[in-house]
Design an enzyme around this catalytic site. Structure first.
Site: not given
Ligand code: NAD
Length: 309
Positions: A98, A124, A54
């Site tokens: 994460q 997200d 990422k």
């Protein structure tokens, strides 16, 4: 005839190249790059790989990416403290925690951490406010994997309106939002899960079949309507030679790669489905690359919408 290959890698590259001029415009207007902060707690090796990927993709696209590392034994208060600090930082546009957080934190604390992320920085799309907006069809920040699937279908000119779609898997991050996104595009959607009866019969009715369960080769050719579009979200890394032989055959190209590295990544969909489906995503090279591209797109969208307020 083999199904058309829906190329996620090419689609992700197209999305990223479309972001570049928007990133440049943001930089010239605000004298800083849109910024993504990734919170990585603990030592899970797979999470470290995902975060590195990422970070690399974000930097390539011109974003500023900062990885905040915290020890595996960090307390709920310490992790929440970091999230609050990032919420208050005016130069932080996107926050990604994460998953999974260390099991020692416990389920409730993990939920508290995700809920603490400011909805306007929630790249997200997991915050309850953003989930609610998604249900109502007016969200800006939506979960990256199902958004990537929609981008792939639309850019591949696969019609969604009026179709029957079946989503296998009902997780918060893939199955449920996937079903909502298909519904919003006027598909008639059925969600299947581990307690569904006659799952194969339901799947066979689908014009668009999405599998997101993480069971190698679960979707077999007899479960697919000829000509259907099949999207394989499942990612299962495996070192099980027997399994790989059973899926791909001993003389396959996949076995050559497997025998060199000792591992491979397999999807939920049995390779035999290539000869039944009309279009299909490969694993790897299908949905995976899109998830990261959509994360970058969400970060830019979050930056632009905060700047416009
Ligand atoms: P999860 O474990 O949270 O959910 C799995 C779902 O599958 C559950 O809803 C469960 O009911 C269902 N399920 C399990 N076994 C089943 C069975 N035998 N029959 C029917 N349903 C069954 O998983 P998740 O986070 O949604 O991820 C699913 C898969 O997608 C995993 O392989 C994961 O690695 C992959 N994934 C890929 C990406 C990507 O970028 N391509 C992103 C996220 C997840």
């Amino acid at each position: 005839m083999a199904a058309n290959r829906l190329d996620g890698t090419a689609c992700a590259a197209a999305i990223k190249s479309e972001l570049a001029p928007r990133v440049s415009a943001f930089v010239s207007q605000h004298r800083r790059a849109p910024s993504l902060h990734i919170l990585l707690v603990g030592d899970d090796p797979a999470s470290h790989v995902y975060v590195r990927n990422k970070e690399r993709a974000g930097i390539e696209t011109g974003l500023q990416v900062t990885v905040r590392r915290m020890n595996a034994d960090s307390s709920r208060e310490q992790v929440l403290g970091m999230v609050h600090q990032l919420n208050d930082d005016p130069t932080c546009d996107g926050i990604l925690v994460q998953a999974p957080l260390p099991a020692s934190l416990g389920r409730a604390a993990t939920q508290d951490v995700f809920d603490a992320i400011s909805p306007v920085k929630d790249v997200d799309g997991f915050h309850p406010l953003n989930v609610g907006l998604l249900v109502q069809g007016r969200a800006t920040l939506m979960p990256c994997t199902p958004s990537g699937v929609i981008e792939l279908l639309e850019r591949s000119k696969i019609a969604i309106a009026g179709t029957r779609s079946v989503v296998i898997g009902r997780s918060e991050i893939v199955g449920k939002p996937m079903a909502l996104m298909l519904l919003q595009r006027d598909s008639t959607v059925t969600i299947c899960h581990s307690r569904t009866k006659d799952l194969a019969g339901i799947a066979r009715d689908a014009d668009i079949l999405v599998s997101a369960i993480g069971r190698p080769g679960f979707v077999t050719p007899d479960m697919v309507k000829p000509g259907a579009t099949v999207v394989d979200v499942g990612i299962s890394p495996t070192a099980d030679r027997q399994l790989v032989v059973s899926l791909f055959g001993v003389a396959s190209e996949r076995m050559v790669g497997f025998d060199k590295k000792g591992t491979t990544v397999v999807g939920d969909v049995h390779p035999g489905v290539w000869s039944v489906a009309g279009a299909m995503t490969p694993v790897p090279g299908g949905v995976g690359p899109l998830t990261i591209a959509l994360l970058l797109k969400n970060t830019l969208a979050a930056a632009e919408s905060r700047a416009a307020r």
